[in-house]
Enzyme design. Structure first.
Site, PDB file in Angstrom:
ATOM      1  N   GLN A  19      26.160 -19.800 -10.632  1.00  0.00           N
ATOM      2  CA  GLN A  19      25.025 -19.982 -11.536  1.00  0.00           C
ATOM      3  C   GLN A  19      24.203 -18.710 -11.731  1.00  0.00           C
ATOM      4  O   GLN A  19      23.219 -18.730 -12.473  1.00  0.00           O
ATOM      5  CB  GLN A  19      24.110 -21.096 -11.008  1.00  0.00           C
ATOM      6  N   ALA A  21      35.154 -21.007  -9.856  1.00  0.00           N
ATOM      7  CA  ALA A  21      34.341 -20.973  -8.643  1.00  0.00           C
ATOM      8  C   ALA A  21      34.798 -22.006  -7.614  1.00  0.00           C
ATOM      9  O   ALA A  21      34.697 -21.775  -6.416  1.00  0.00           O
ATOM     10  CB  ALA A  21      32.872 -21.190  -8.985  1.00  0.00           C
ATOM     11  N   THR A  22      35.304 -23.121  -8.070  1.00  0.00           N
ATOM     12  CA  THR A  22      35.789 -24.130  -7.118  1.00  0.00           C
ATOM     13  C   THR A  22      36.895 -23.540  -6.255  1.00  0.00           C
ATOM     14  O   THR A  22      36.858 -23.616  -5.025  1.00  0.00           O
ATOM     15  CB  THR A  22      36.313 -25.379  -7.864  1.00  0.00           C
ATOM     16  N   ASN A  46      22.513 -25.057  -8.908  1.00  0.00           N
ATOM     17  CA  ASN A  46      22.911 -25.536 -10.229  1.00  0.00           C
ATOM     18  C   ASN A  46      21.988 -26.617 -10.776  1.00  0.00           C
ATOM     19  O   ASN A  46      21.895 -26.803 -11.981  1.00  0.00           O
ATOM     20  CB  ASN A  46      24.360 -26.049 -10.202  1.00  0.00           C
ATOM     21  N   CYS A  92      26.145 -40.133 -13.151  1.00  0.00           N
ATOM     22  CA  CYS A  92      26.621 -40.432 -14.485  1.00  0.00           C
ATOM     23  C   CYS A  92      25.764 -41.540 -15.033  1.00  0.00           C
ATOM     24  O   CYS A  92      24.786 -41.928 -14.412  1.00  0.00           O
ATOM     25  CB  CYS A  92      28.095 -40.809 -14.472  1.00  0.00           C
ATOM     26  N   SER A 113      32.487 -18.092 -11.750  1.00  0.00           N
ATOM     27  CA  SER A 113      33.264 -18.802 -12.770  1.00  0.00           C
ATOM     28  C   SER A 113      32.895 -18.236 -14.138  1.00  0.00           C
ATOM     29  O   SER A 113      31.709 -18.116 -14.461  1.00  0.00           O
ATOM     30  CB  SER A 113      32.877 -20.290 -12.770  1.00  0.00           C
ATOM     31  N   ALA A 114      33.894 -17.925 -14.966  1.00  0.00           N
ATOM     32  CA  ALA A 114      33.629 -17.267 -16.249  1.00  0.00           C
ATOM     33  C   ALA A 114      32.873 -18.158 -17.237  1.00  0.00           C
ATOM     34  O   ALA A 114      32.066 -17.677 -18.028  1.00  0.00           O
ATOM     35  CB  ALA A 114      34.948 -16.817 -16.880  1.00  0.00           C
TER      36      ALA A 114
HETATM   37  C1  LIG Z   1      26.971 -23.568  -8.105  1.00  0.00           C
HETATM   38  C2  LIG Z   1      28.321 -23.932  -8.602  1.00  0.00           C
HETATM   39  N1  LIG Z   1      29.390 -23.709  -7.827  1.00  0.00           N
HETATM   40  C3  LIG Z   1      30.627 -24.008  -8.237  1.00  0.00           C
HETATM   41  C4  LIG Z   1      30.866 -24.541  -9.485  1.00  0.00           C
HETATM   42  C5  LIG Z   1      32.285 -24.891  -9.870  1.00  0.00           C
HETATM   43  O1  LIG Z   1      32.750 -24.123 -10.918  1.00  0.00           O
HETATM   44  P1  LIG Z   1      34.134 -24.447 -11.612  1.00  0.00           P
HETATM   45  O2  LIG Z   1      34.062 -25.889 -12.004  1.00  0.00           O
HETATM   46  O3  LIG Z   1      34.211 -23.553 -12.772  1.00  0.00           O
HETATM   47  O4  LIG Z   1      35.223 -24.238 -10.630  1.00  0.00           O
HETATM   48  C6  LIG Z   1      29.781 -24.786 -10.326  1.00  0.00           C
HETATM   49  C7  LIG Z   1      29.958 -25.368 -11.663  1.00  0.00           C
HETATM   50  O5  LIG Z   1      30.003 -26.546 -11.864  1.00  0.00           O
HETATM   51  C8  LIG Z   1      28.481 -24.472  -9.875  1.00  0.00           C
HETATM   52  O6  LIG Z   1      27.410 -24.716 -10.637  1.00  0.00           O
END
Ligand SMILES: Cc1ncc(COP(=O)(O)O)c(C=O)c1O
Lengths: 125, 398
Positions: free
Chosen positions: B182, B74-75, B154, B328, B202-203
């Site tokens: 999500q 997804a990024t 998220n 963190c 994202s898988a």
């Molecule tokens: C809403 C949302 N967008 C994007 C991402 C990024 O996904 P990825 O780290 O698999 O690229 C995440 C996951 O952390 C997410 O929760």
């Protein structure tokens, strides 16, 4: 942000065994019992979002604490109360840090407890 | 020590065993390892499996297979969609719209575009986390080219009314990108009905492998983006690079399982979450962050008054794998910008927890997690000089 658990180490490793055990089971937690409050020197130390209250009494030689803060500050306050009961008169942040085996970047927590200790003593004297 | 109970499915999910099996068939010499771009027979077999995965992922979204571009997650999909569309349409206008509660993989792309001369309107959702479609309509200008809003948040699990927002953007001729990382596999996505132009997934959020995802690009009307990864011209030139057969096949299998199990998973997870939530909300000084109704099944975000964030996270660490309201566990961690945008104070954001349940969560785990949290919160409150609900220091003489 929320996703990353950047610390891979378990909590007891982050805080060290001495701090961790005191954080889990502090021996001097809570305000003094009702009748003793009046004989106590009571003081508060504060830093950012953390806060500690310390009660010291001479007769009987007892101490109590309450704290809102990290495991470091909770453990340090408990240790300070214990030090008082053991008869110690001087206590510094550095001593607390070394007894808890703390890394240098958590010094704030100990300075806060030191502060409360000094203020409580002043009130007692 | 026992393994902590995993309640962080929103961060990532374990790969389903059936997915792992499908992936394993694409790795070694006796499997389908060939390059899907090769013309020989093993290559054609790899291509066949990749295309079958494309069909499954498209079906999960109600899209056409030709509308899917495989990415690393997804990024990357967010980067390609947002920066790619903004750059492609630069001459049409330089105004973009998004919200303050997006994932960093959206926010940071917009920040970069701002630095590059684009103008960005940052919408603030209501306290519930919901962006009112009317807010979107108001923010649109003549030079607006793209809006990006997430489907499910998220941190809070809050669901945006993407169908309503898409009607507005389509009517105004503005592109709509949706980060659905999500929601895919958890909620029905109906791209044949919703006029969304671009959608990221994202898988690993739905029991597939990490490091693979997809971007949906609508064909009619055509959503155009400028490619970022240049090279061999894979994926119709939009994303070059040898296709990761095992990853894509794994995502395809995860999509098939999601189509089959989504409804049943959702019912079961919702019941478990209801139980967890009911127990924790029965404690004094516990608040739900986000809308109580419009939320994805697995996620609950709770604030614990009068509890210090770092102490709470530390106290739970041996027992639960959950996510806190700060970056963190280090002392300098920033409180969650999402909760801050919803009007929570730093202290409230820090003493919040996100618990997220999934396909493999059991009732026994939920019961035990509730026990652990109740105990930790009561213990820390007993230690604290602060009265419940009072996040300011209490005055004291001396
Ligand atoms: C809403 C949302 N967008 C994007 C991402 C990024 O996904 P990825 O780290 O698999 O690229 C995440 C996951 O952390 C997410 O929760």
């Amino acid at each position: 942000m929320v996703e990353s658990h950047s610390e891979e180490t378990a909590a007891h490793e982050v805080y060290g065994e001495v701090c961790w055990q005191r954080f889990l089971r502090p021996r001097h937690a809570g305000p003094p019992p009702a009748g003793l409050e009046s004989v106590c020197g009571q003081a508060r130390g504060r830093a950012d979002d953390s806060e500690v209250w310390l009660w010291l009494s001479r007769q009987p030689r007892k101490a109590w604490f309450q704290a809102h803060g990290s495991p470091w500050i909770i453990a340090a306050a408990d240790l300070a109360a214990e030090a008082w009961q053991a008869g110690e008169k001087r206590l510094s942040a550095a001593t607390l840090a070394s007894r808890l085996d703390a890394p240098p970047d958590v010094m704030d927590a100990f300075l806060t407890v030191e502060d409360a200790w000094h203020s409580a003593l002043k009130i007692l004297d | 020590m026992n393994e902590p109970i995993y309640l962080d499915y929103a961060a990532t999910t374990p790969v389903d065993p059936l997915v792992a099996e499908a992936m394993a068939g694409c790795l070694t010499r006796d499997g389908c390892f060939a390059n899907p771009a090769s013309a020989h027979r093993p290559g054609r077999e790899a291509r066949r499996r990749v295309e079958a995965a494309r069909v499954a992922v498209a079906e999960l979204l109600g899209a056409e297979p030709r509308e899917m571009v495989f990415t690393s997650g997804a990024t990357e999909s967010n980067n390609l969609a947002i920066a790619g569309a903004a750059r492609f349409h630069r001459r049409r206008g330089g105004h973009l719209i998004t919200s303050r509660t997006e994932h960093k993989a959206v926010i940071d792309v917009f920040r970069r575009l701002e630095a590059d001369g684009f103008e960005v309107s940052w919408l603030t959702p209501a306290e519930s986390g919901i962006v009112d479609p009317a807010q979107v309509a108001e923010a649109i200008r003549d030079d607006t080219v793209l809006i990006s809003l997430m489907h499910v948040n998220n941190e809070t699990g809050v669901i945006q009314d993407i169908a309503a927002i898409a009607e507005i953007t389509r009517a105004q001729g503005v592109l709509l990108h949706v980060d659905a990382a999500q929601s895919v596999g958890k909620l029905p996505i109906r791209l044949q009905e919703w006029p969304v132009d671009l959608l990221s997934l994202s898988a690993h959020k739905f029991y597939g492998p990490k490091g693979v995802g997809a971007l949906f690009l609508r064909r009619r009307p055509r959503a155009r983006v400028e490619a970022m990864m240049l090279g061999g011209g894979h994926e119709r030139g939009l994303r070059s690079g040898t296709l990761a057969t095992h990853q894509i096949v794994g995502m395809g299998e995860a999509a098939r399982l999601a189509i089959r199990d989504m409804g049943a998973d959702r019912e079961r997870i919702l019941a478990l979450r209801g139980k967890l939530e009911a127990r924790l909300l029965a404690m004094p000084g516990v608040r739900l962050n986000g809308d109580p109704e419009r939320r994805v099944a697995g996620t609950v975000n709770l604030g614990f008054d009068g509890v210090h964030g770092e102490a709470l996270v530390a106290a739970l660490d041996p027992y639960l794998a959950v996510s806190s309201g700060s970056a963190c566990t280090s002392a300098s961690a920033e409180p969650s910008y999402v909760l801050r945008a919803l009007g929570r104070s730093d202290a409230q954001a820090e003493s919040s927890l996100r618990l997220s349940l999934g396909r493999f969560t059991t009732e026994a785990e939920v019961d035990r997690a509730a026990d652990c949290i109740e105990q930790a919160v009561s213990r820390l409150r007993a230690l604290s000089p602060r009265s419940l609900g009072d996040s300011e220091p209490t005055p004291l003489s001396g």
